[in-house]
Write an enzyme that holds these catalytic residues in place. Structure first.
Site, short mmCIF file in Angstrom:
data_model
loop_
_atom_site.label_atom_id
_atom_site.label_comp_id
_atom_site.label_asym_id
_atom_site.label_seq_id
_atom_site.Cartn_x
_atom_site.Cartn_y
_atom_site.Cartn_z
N SER A 81 0.83 -1.20 0.00
CA SER A 81 0.00 0.00 0.00
C SER A 81 0.86 1.25 0.00
O SER A 81 2.06 1.20 0.28
CB SER A 81 -0.89 0.02 1.23
OG SER A 81 -1.66 -1.15 1.29
C1 LIG Z 1 -2.86 -5.11 -0.26
S1 LIG Z 1 -2.08 -6.67 -0.12
C2 LIG Z 1 -1.37 -6.61 1.50
C3 LIG Z 1 -0.28 -5.62 1.73
C4 LIG Z 1 0.62 -5.99 2.87
N1 LIG Z 1 0.00 -5.83 4.17
C5 LIG Z 1 1.98 -5.35 2.81
O1 LIG Z 1 2.45 -4.79 3.81
O2 LIG Z 1 2.60 -5.43 1.75
C6 LIG Z 1 -3.44 -7.79 0.15
C7 LIG Z 1 -2.99 -9.20 0.40
O3 LIG Z 1 -4.09 -9.93 0.93
C8 LIG Z 1 -3.97 -11.25 0.48
N2 LIG Z 1 -5.25 -11.94 0.69
C9 LIG Z 1 -6.36 -11.90 -0.11
N3 LIG Z 1 -7.32 -12.68 0.43
C10 LIG Z 1 -6.82 -13.20 1.57
C11 LIG Z 1 -7.33 -14.08 2.55
N4 LIG Z 1 -8.57 -14.57 2.46
N5 LIG Z 1 -6.54 -14.40 3.59
C12 LIG Z 1 -5.28 -13.92 3.70
N6 LIG Z 1 -4.73 -13.10 2.79
C13 LIG Z 1 -5.50 -12.73 1.74
C14 LIG Z 1 -3.54 -11.10 -0.96
O4 LIG Z 1 -2.98 -12.30 -1.47
C15 LIG Z 1 -2.56 -9.95 -0.86
O5 LIG Z 1 -1.25 -10.41 -0.72
#
Ligand SMILES: C[S@@+](CC[C@H](N)C(=O)[O-])C[C@H]1O[C@@H](n2cnc3c(N)ncnc32)[C@H](O)[C@@H]1O
Length: 364
Positions: free
Chosen positions: A83
């Site tokens: 983000s």
């Molecule tokens: C915006 S990114 C996260 C950014 C992260 N917090 C960082 O510091 O880089 C969203 C993440 O959520 C994960 N995601 C999507 N659905 C999910 C789920 N049901 N459980 C866990 N992770 C999930 C995606 O694979 C993705 O890597």
């Protein structure tokens, strides 16, 4: 070098010692938020441009199409990202951490946010869940390079992390429209859930800061307008209906705001259930499309630089009329900003958005 965004009190060392660039892959796609476009940053091809993009206050996509996309161009759907740093900082501030509290992060992504949390709170107090095994493996490597080993679970964050519960905080970095019941169960009463929450209406979310009650419910205000990639099980597609449904044409003068990042793009969804909305730009104006998710009703309204708004409505729902009602409701309430709205989740899982206080729900 000063950071190009404000760092909240208590987080200065974590941000100074853990720059985002240490968690980014050699190829990523910075998101131009104003134009809503993506370019590629390739470390091998242009190391200086890569570093500039890594250090800029913009979100960067690190995975498209669940890893199926190859090549330098952007893919279809962004599925993992880091983000915008100023948003990461603002979310950490809104999380109100104090020494010794235990935090669960949903969506490890690059591991940067988990690293900041582990640096501040101690790695034993941080659990992070990532659904994509390859994304999780890359995050684990980046975290280990930074000397940090928070509890990294590969799994569905909708289940929380029952083995590590209870937590004082949950911070979700993926968007959703239903807060999983496991989250309210796994946060102790008085603790916080900070999560992007939206409706099917648009890709924008209100960042909900919910205090968990003693009965398993949760309630609190929206603190920011955000747009996160969605929790995998809660992704939604924009339907396209076949031609042929009889329609009516009319004209009008009112044009609800269509601009990127206009709060009404989120707020309208509180009043229009089971509808999704998209904006198409033309050389000479815009079309707002509305699609019902429960029948085949659709609407297209076109505004050009001259002339009235041209409206075409098909199906049993008059979706443009519903949108105009929502807009009249918002303007007659004095165009309250997003932060005057909030969300309550009752112990039975009912989600109710509200305006000003939980006692004044927003009804469709
Ligand atoms: C915006 S990114 C996260 C950014 C992260 N917090 C960082 O510091 O880089 C969203 C993440 O959520 C994960 N995601 C999507 N659905 C999910 C789920 N049901 N459980 C866990 N992770 C999930 C995606 O694979 C993705 O890597």
């Amino acid at each position: 070098m000063p950071l190009p965004f404000p760092v909240p009190p208590g987080w200065e060392r974590a941000f100074a010692e853990l720059p985002r660039s240490r968690f980014l892959p050699d190829v990523f796609w910075p998101h131009d938020l104003a134009a809503d476009t993506f370019t590629v940053a390739d470390r091998a091809a242009d190391p200086r441009a890569w570093r500039r993009a890594a250090e800029a206050d913009v979100p960067v996509v690190t995975q498209w199409d669940d890893g199926r996309h190859t090549g330098p161009g952007p893919g279809r759907d962004a599925t993992s990202s880091a983000s915008r740093p100023s948003l990461v900082a603002a979310m950490l501030e809104a999380l109100e951490v104090t020494p010794g509290i235990r935090v669960l992060e949903i969506g490890t992504g690059t591991g940067w946010n988990a690293a900041l949390l582990a640096h501040r709170l101690g790695e034993r107090n941080v659990t992070t869940v990532e659904i994509d095994p390859r994304v999780a493996a890359d995050a684990a490597k980046a975290l280990a390079r930074a000397g940090l080993h928070p509890d990294l679970v590969v799994g569905d964050g909708a289940e929380g992390a029952p083995d590590a519960a209870p937590f004082d905080r949950i911070i979700a970095t993926a968007g959703l429209s239903r807060v999983p019941p496991a989250w309210t169960r796994q946060v102790r009463p008085g603790g916080l859930i900070l999560t992007p929450w939206g409706t099917p209406y648009s890709r924008w979310e209100g960042l909900a800061r919910l205090t968990v009650g003693p009965d398993g419910g949760a309630s609190g205000p929206f603190v920011d307008l955000v747009a996160f990639m969605k929790l995998r099980a809660q992704r939604r597609a924009v339907p396209r209906y076949p031609e042929g449904l009889p329609f009516t044409d009319s004209t009008g003068g009112v044009w609800p705001p269509h601009e990127l990042w206009h709060p009404f793009r989120f707020l309208a969804g509180l009043r229009l259930p089971d509808v999704t909305h998209a904006v198409q730009a033309h050389d000479d104006g815009h079309t707002q499309w509305l699609y019902s998710l429960t029948d085949a009703s659709w609407t297209a309204a076109v505004r050009r630089s001259v002339g009235p708004v041209e409206i075409r409505q098909a199906g049993t729902r008059r979706l443009w009329d519903e949108l105009l009602d929502a807009y009249a409701w918002w303007t007659s309430a004095g165009e309250p900003p997003l932060t005057h709205f909030g969300l309550t989740i009752t112990p039975d899982g009912t989600h109710t958005p509200w305006l000003h206080t939980p006692a004044t729900p927003v009804r469709p």
